[in-house]
Design an enzyme around this catalytic site. Sequence first.
Site, PDB file in Angstrom:
ATOM      1  N   ASP A   9       0.870  -1.184   0.000  1.00 19.71           N
ATOM      2  CA  ASP A   9       0.000   0.000   0.000  1.00 19.71           C
ATOM      3  C   ASP A   9       0.907   1.234   0.000  1.00 19.71           C
ATOM      4  O   ASP A   9       1.756   1.373   0.876  1.00 19.71           O
ATOM      5  CB  ASP A   9      -0.888  -0.054   1.263  1.00 19.71           C
ATOM      6  CG  ASP A   9      -1.884   1.105   1.337  1.00 19.71           C
ATOM      7  OD1 ASP A   9      -1.747   2.059   0.556  1.00 19.71           O
ATOM      8  OD2 ASP A   9      -2.779   1.046   2.194  1.00 19.71           O
ATOM      9  N   ASP A 109      -3.662   2.297  -5.213  1.00 19.17           N
ATOM     10  CA  ASP A 109      -2.337   2.260  -4.566  1.00 19.17           C
ATOM     11  C   ASP A 109      -2.098   0.990  -3.764  1.00 19.17           C
ATOM     12  O   ASP A 109      -1.237   0.977  -2.899  1.00 19.17           O
ATOM     13  CB  ASP A 109      -2.143   3.503  -3.677  1.00 19.17           C
ATOM     14  CG  ASP A 109      -2.851   3.394  -2.333  1.00 19.17           C
ATOM     15  OD1 ASP A 109      -3.891   2.723  -2.263  1.00 19.17           O
ATOM     16  OD2 ASP A 109      -2.347   3.998  -1.366  1.00 19.17           O
ATOM     17  N   GLU A 110      -2.834  -0.049  -4.072  1.00 15.28           N
ATOM     18  CA  GLU A 110      -2.783  -1.235  -3.236  1.00 15.28           C
ATOM     19  C   GLU A 110      -2.911  -2.500  -4.066  1.00 15.28           C
ATOM     20  O   GLU A 110      -3.759  -2.576  -4.948  1.00 15.28           O
ATOM     21  CB  GLU A 110      -3.976  -1.138  -2.281  1.00 15.28           C
ATOM     22  CG  GLU A 110      -3.831  -1.881  -1.009  1.00 15.28           C
ATOM     23  CD  GLU A 110      -5.059  -1.674  -0.136  1.00 15.28           C
ATOM     24  OE1 GLU A 110      -5.608  -0.545  -0.097  1.00 15.28           O
ATOM     25  OE2 GLU A 110      -5.473  -2.655   0.475  1.00 15.28           O
TER      26      GLU A 110
END
Length: 360
Positions: A9, A109-110
């Site tokens: 993340d 973002d993960e």
Amino acid sequence: MSRIILLMDLDSFYASAEEVRRPEIRGKPVVVCVYSGRTADSGAVSTSNYAARALGIKSGMPIAFAKKIARNHDVVFLPVDKDYYGTVSERVMNILSEEADAIEQVSVDEAYLDVTKRTKGSWSAARAIAERIKKRVAEQELLTCSVGVGPNKFIAKMAAGIRKPDGLTIVKEEDIAGFLEKIPVTKLHGIGPKTAEALEELGITSTPQLAVFDLAQLKKAFGESRAMYLHEVSQGIDDSLVEERESTQLSRMGTLPEDSQDAEVIYQKILDLSADLKERIAEKKIRFRTVSVIVVDTDLRTHSKSETIPATDDLPTALPTAKKLLSTFLEENPAVVLRRVGIRVSNFKEDGEQKTLTEF
Ligand code: TTP
Ligand code: MG
């Protein structure tokens, strides 16, 4: 062999991405906002960097409230630029796919990575991969991320959240009970405020309490599948697989050297963007059938025009179509002045060998 799963993340992603491209704001509190446009300060905070969080400015907070907190500090407020974050995200995901047997992107973002095969189940090999990912993301994008490593997705996710920013936390099978023991049920992934409240009514606040709670009673309160989820994750059990998700489009956007209505100037920008997009298409071995031109006008409204063409992996053959789409748009909208422009390919066609885009 037990599985080894990573969750990566990015730290305060939108705000950090802004710091990367604006060296003058680095180190300051940065707040990225979604302005609704009704009044100058209406809207909500999308995210803030850790310096702004230290002041108390957090995701979801009204902008006006964040500005009140920021009054006596040198805080930078910026509007969201999702195209830019999307491009950065795509490059990070690219690094991750090189480091995994399978990757499942769950947000901008993960992503979860299954590294069981390539590590042959070795936790020290998994640590080396996690460290290399952090190093590559830092060197290539100047971004930090937090990584969790565990025997399943749930534990990897919980481990990634425990130390942020720039964390690396490994929780092996034998460490699960001790790790979950300290985590209140409200902090378990997948448990929102409503569930937490219902659990509290049953007298459950700690994870070990949930783990030993009577399953039949849990089912009565939450229904079969939700109860099973709670029962299992509270014991650190999660059999769900890291499932590759196919991307459905690839695009590049950019800002024009100056606001323009000039087809030649605008098309030149599309040509510049195409060089990069052409490389990505080749890397991902894509054949596409739809080409689109996307434009953002000076009022920040986005418009697009698309056309379907015979399937191709060769972007230059689609450029005359893009040029025509742009001319048509400009003719149909003579009053519109453009600020940003982009090109997108989509409607991917699978060929025999290449099933998904992330399968190399
Ligand atoms: P997150 O990973 O939840 O948040 P983050 O990366 O900003 O911070 P952290 O270090 O805690 O991971 O979300 C990723 C991006 O998604 C975030 O940068 C901005 C966007 N986002 C919103 O637009 N609104 C929200 O409420 C949240 C939580 C995130
Ligand atoms: Mg994040």
